[in-house]
Write a protein that holds these residues in place. Structure first.
Motif, PDB file in Angstrom:
ATOM      1  N   ARG A 278       0.797  -1.297  -0.018  1.00  0.00           N
ATOM      2  CA  ARG A 278       0.136   0.003  -0.020  1.00  0.00           C
ATOM      3  C   ARG A 278       0.742   1.089   0.264  1.00  0.00           C
ATOM      4  NH1 ARG A 278      -3.082  -3.230   3.186  1.00  0.00           N
ATOM      5  NH2 ARG A 278      -2.041  -2.953   5.049  1.00  0.00           N
ATOM      6  N   ARG A 279       1.904   1.237   0.839  1.00  0.00           N
ATOM      7  CA  ARG A 279       2.633   2.470   1.091  1.00  0.00           C
ATOM      8  C   ARG A 279       3.565   2.852  -0.076  1.00  0.00           C
ATOM      9  NH1 ARG A 279       5.069   2.723   6.792  1.00  0.00           N
ATOM     10  NH2 ARG A 279       3.158   2.804   7.305  1.00  0.00           N
ATOM     11  N   TYR A 280       4.218   1.646  -0.731  1.00  0.00           N
ATOM     12  CA  TYR A 280       4.834   2.045  -1.869  1.00  0.00           C
ATOM     13  C   TYR A 280       4.840   1.604  -3.083  1.00  0.00           C
ATOM     14  CZ  TYR A 280       7.631   2.896   2.471  1.00  0.00           C
ATOM     15  OH  TYR A 280       8.271   3.196   3.789  1.00  0.00           O
ATOM     16  N   GLY A 281       3.501   0.987  -3.121  1.00  0.00           N
ATOM     17  CA  GLY A 281       3.297   0.471  -4.605  1.00  0.00           C
ATOM     18  C   GLY A 281       3.998  -0.568  -4.969  1.00  0.00           C
ATOM     19  N   ILE A 282       4.499  -1.631  -4.295  1.00  0.00           N
ATOM     20  CA  ILE A 282       5.294  -2.592  -4.754  1.00  0.00           C
ATOM     21  C   ILE A 282       4.537  -3.980  -4.993  1.00  0.00           C
ATOM     22  CG2 ILE A 282       7.356  -4.197  -3.934  1.00  0.00           C
ATOM     23  CD1 ILE A 282       7.819  -1.988  -1.758  1.00  0.00           C
ATOM     24  N   PRO A 283       4.721  -4.764  -6.278  1.00  0.00           N
ATOM     25  CA  PRO A 283       4.133  -5.966  -6.644  1.00  0.00           C
ATOM     26  C   PRO A 283       4.753  -7.097  -5.828  1.00  0.00           C
ATOM     27  CG  PRO A 283       5.417  -4.579  -8.503  1.00  0.00           C
ATOM     28  CD  PRO A 283       5.730  -4.184  -7.215  1.00  0.00           C
ATOM     29  N   VAL A 284       3.429  -7.671  -5.159  1.00  0.00           N
ATOM     30  CA  VAL A 284       4.172  -8.886  -4.474  1.00  0.00           C
ATOM     31  C   VAL A 284       3.625 -10.228  -5.198  1.00  0.00           C
ATOM     32  CG1 VAL A 284       3.200  -9.928  -2.396  1.00  0.00           C
ATOM     33  CG2 VAL A 284       3.769  -7.812  -2.427  1.00  0.00           C
ATOM     34  N   TYR A 285       4.558 -11.194  -5.170  1.00  0.00           N
ATOM     35  CA  TYR A 285       4.665 -12.410  -6.042  1.00  0.00           C
ATOM     36  C   TYR A 285       4.436 -13.675  -4.940  1.00  0.00           C
ATOM     37  CZ  TYR A 285       6.357  -9.544  -9.946  1.00  0.00           C
ATOM     38  OH  TYR A 285       6.652  -8.742 -10.986  1.00  0.00           O
ATOM     39  N   ALA A 286       3.141 -14.177  -5.205  1.00  0.00           N
ATOM     40  CA  ALA A 286       3.071 -15.633  -4.482  1.00  0.00           C
ATOM     41  C   ALA A 286       2.347 -16.704  -5.449  1.00  0.00           C
ATOM     42  CB  ALA A 286       2.568 -15.385  -3.097  1.00  0.00           C
ATOM     43  N   ASN A 287       2.462 -17.809  -4.931  1.00  0.00           N
ATOM     44  CA  ASN A 287       1.727 -18.726  -5.803  1.00  0.00           C
ATOM     45  C   ASN A 287       0.258 -18.764  -5.347  1.00  0.00           C
ATOM     46  OD1 ASN A 287       1.388 -20.423  -3.638  1.00  0.00           O
ATOM     47  ND2 ASN A 287       3.461 -21.472  -4.171  1.00  0.00           N
ATOM     48  N   SER A 288      -0.814 -19.270  -6.141  1.00  0.00           N
ATOM     49  CA  SER A 288      -2.088 -18.990  -5.542  1.00  0.00           C
ATOM     50  C   SER A 288      -2.650 -19.548  -4.392  1.00  0.00           C
ATOM     51  CB  SER A 288      -3.006 -19.479  -6.701  1.00  0.00           C
ATOM     52  OG  SER A 288      -2.694 -20.762  -7.423  1.00  0.00           O
ATOM     53  N   ALA A 289      -1.817 -20.902  -3.807  1.00  0.00           N
ATOM     54  CA  ALA A 289      -2.304 -21.162  -2.690  1.00  0.00           C
ATOM     55  C   ALA A 289      -1.829 -20.365  -1.589  1.00  0.00           C
ATOM     56  CB  ALA A 289      -1.765 -22.645  -2.578  1.00  0.00           C
ATOM     57  N   THR A 290      -0.905 -19.628  -1.573  1.00  0.00           N
ATOM     58  CA  THR A 290      -0.189 -18.936  -0.541  1.00  0.00           C
ATOM     59  C   THR A 290      -1.097 -17.589  -0.606  1.00  0.00           C
ATOM     60  OG1 THR A 290       1.759 -19.752  -0.844  1.00  0.00           O
ATOM     61  CG2 THR A 290       1.982 -17.579   0.165  1.00  0.00           C
ATOM     62  N   TRP A 291      -1.493 -17.249  -1.906  1.00  0.00           N
ATOM     63  CA  TRP A 291      -2.274 -16.033  -1.808  1.00  0.00           C
ATOM     64  C   TRP A 291      -3.597 -16.160  -0.924  1.00  0.00           C
ATOM     65  CZ3 TRP A 291      -1.573 -10.976  -2.200  1.00  0.00           C
ATOM     66  CH2 TRP A 291      -0.505 -10.535  -3.042  1.00  0.00           C
ATOM     67  N   ALA A 292      -4.129 -17.202  -1.485  1.00  0.00           N
ATOM     68  CA  ALA A 292      -5.454 -17.728  -0.790  1.00  0.00           C
ATOM     69  C   ALA A 292      -5.379 -17.930   0.864  1.00  0.00           C
ATOM     70  CB  ALA A 292      -6.012 -18.996  -1.190  1.00  0.00           C
ATOM     71  N   ALA A 293      -4.226 -18.530   1.322  1.00  0.00           N
ATOM     72  CA  ALA A 293      -3.731 -18.317   2.837  1.00  0.00           C
ATOM     73  C   ALA A 293      -3.427 -17.226   3.462  1.00  0.00           C
ATOM     74  CB  ALA A 293      -2.439 -19.662   2.954  1.00  0.00           C
ATOM     75  N   MET A 294      -2.810 -16.146   2.707  1.00  0.00           N
ATOM     76  CA  MET A 294      -2.396 -15.093   3.397  1.00  0.00           C
ATOM     77  C   MET A 294      -3.182 -13.748   3.268  1.00  0.00           C
ATOM     78  SD  MET A 294       1.162 -13.742   1.396  1.00  0.00           S
ATOM     79  CE  MET A 294       0.867 -13.121  -0.282  1.00  0.00           C
ATOM     80  N   THR A 295      -4.293 -13.676   2.107  1.00  0.00           N
ATOM     81  CA  THR A 295      -4.993 -12.742   1.893  1.00  0.00           C
ATOM     82  C   THR A 295      -5.501 -11.959   3.064  1.00  0.00           C
ATOM     83  OG1 THR A 295      -5.081 -13.375  -0.284  1.00  0.00           O
ATOM     84  CG2 THR A 295      -6.812 -11.495   0.220  1.00  0.00           C
TER      85      THR A 295
END
Ligand code: ZN
Ligand code: ZN
Length: 252
Positions: A70-87
């Motif tokens: 949010r603060r610095y507009g940095i893209p974050v890369y993760a696999n779909s399972a990790t995204w689902a678990a951390m969102t």
């Protein structure tokens, strides 16, 4: 290529990977404020980061991810399972910065080729990362219960490796952790011991690694001098000498 640990251990993990003009972070398990300060000490502004790669959703790896996005507009890369678990733990997210890769499919961030590899750990779909820039290579391999053949095959030949050396087995056994937690740490989906790191380091040096940084040390069940000496002795028994055959250090 350079791998610089900003913070390593049970209280938070984040490391900087630098290659030419491309600067990326692996994990941000410290607050956004601490990450910005640690980057500053290395002459890097958060806005310069081309991306943050997430290994898995445990809080010691994702604490500052939402703020950094949010603060610095940095893209974050993760696999779909990790995204689902951390969102749910990241707060409000701008979808422009959500980058999803599938399982262990390679991709690029700036000038750095990234190869994720599956690691044995108790998370949704945990990965380590190998980096190649055409001249040099590196890898981040922590949070592993065991060193699998797949992991060793993927990181073989990397010049620089950040390798987990989580605990001393005797300190863990004798320490105050409750039995189920001890079982989790030494289990096949837990963390590598100093002895495991010694065996891994031996194989890595034999396959061409020149620089090994021991990381993700437990604050309860390890200390930097012990991790260093255990791995150094294991290497020595295999005829490999620190400072002659490799550079060995500990990320604290
Ligand atoms: Zn973990
Ligand atoms: Zn961890």
């Amino acid at each position: 290529m350079e791998i610089i640990s900003l913070k390593s251990g049970s209280k938070g993990n984040s490391c900087l990977v630098l290659s030419g003009a491309t600067k990326i972070l692996v994990d941000c398990g410290i607050s956004g404020k601490s990450a910005a300060a640690a980057l500053g000490k290395n002459g890097v502004a958060p806005e310069e980061l081309a991306g943050i790669l997430v290994t898995h959703e445990h809080s010691d790896h994702i604490k500052g991810i939402g703020v950094m996005m949010r603060r610095y507009g940095i893209p974050v890369y993760a696999n779909s399972a990790t995204w689902a678990a951390m969102t749910g733990d990241l707060g409000k997210l701008n979808s422009d910065y959500i980058k999803i890769f599938e399982k262990a499919e390679p991709f690029s961030v700036g000038d750095i080729g990234v190869t994720p590899f599956e690691i044995p750990h108790d998370a949704a779909y945990p990965v380590g990362y190998r980096f190649d820039d055409g001249h040099d290579s590196g890898a981040v391999a922590t949070d592993m219960g065991v060193l699998t053949e797949e992991v060793m095959r993927t990181i073989a030949g990397c010049r620089t490796v950040l390798l987990e050396s989580n605990h001393d087995i005797n300190m863990l056994e004798a320490g105050s952790y409750p039995y189920p937690l001890k079982q989790r740490i030494r289990g096949s989906l837990g963390h590598l011991s100093n002895d495991d790191a010694g065996k891994g380091a031996e194989l890595l040096v034999k396959m061409g690694s020149e620089k090994i940084i021991l990381g993700h040390l437990s604050e309860e069940n390890n200390y930097p001098g012990l991790a260093f000496e255990t791995v150094k002795s294991a290497l020595q028994r295999a005829g490999i000498l620190v400072d002659r055959d490799l550079m060995l250090s500990v990320a604290t």
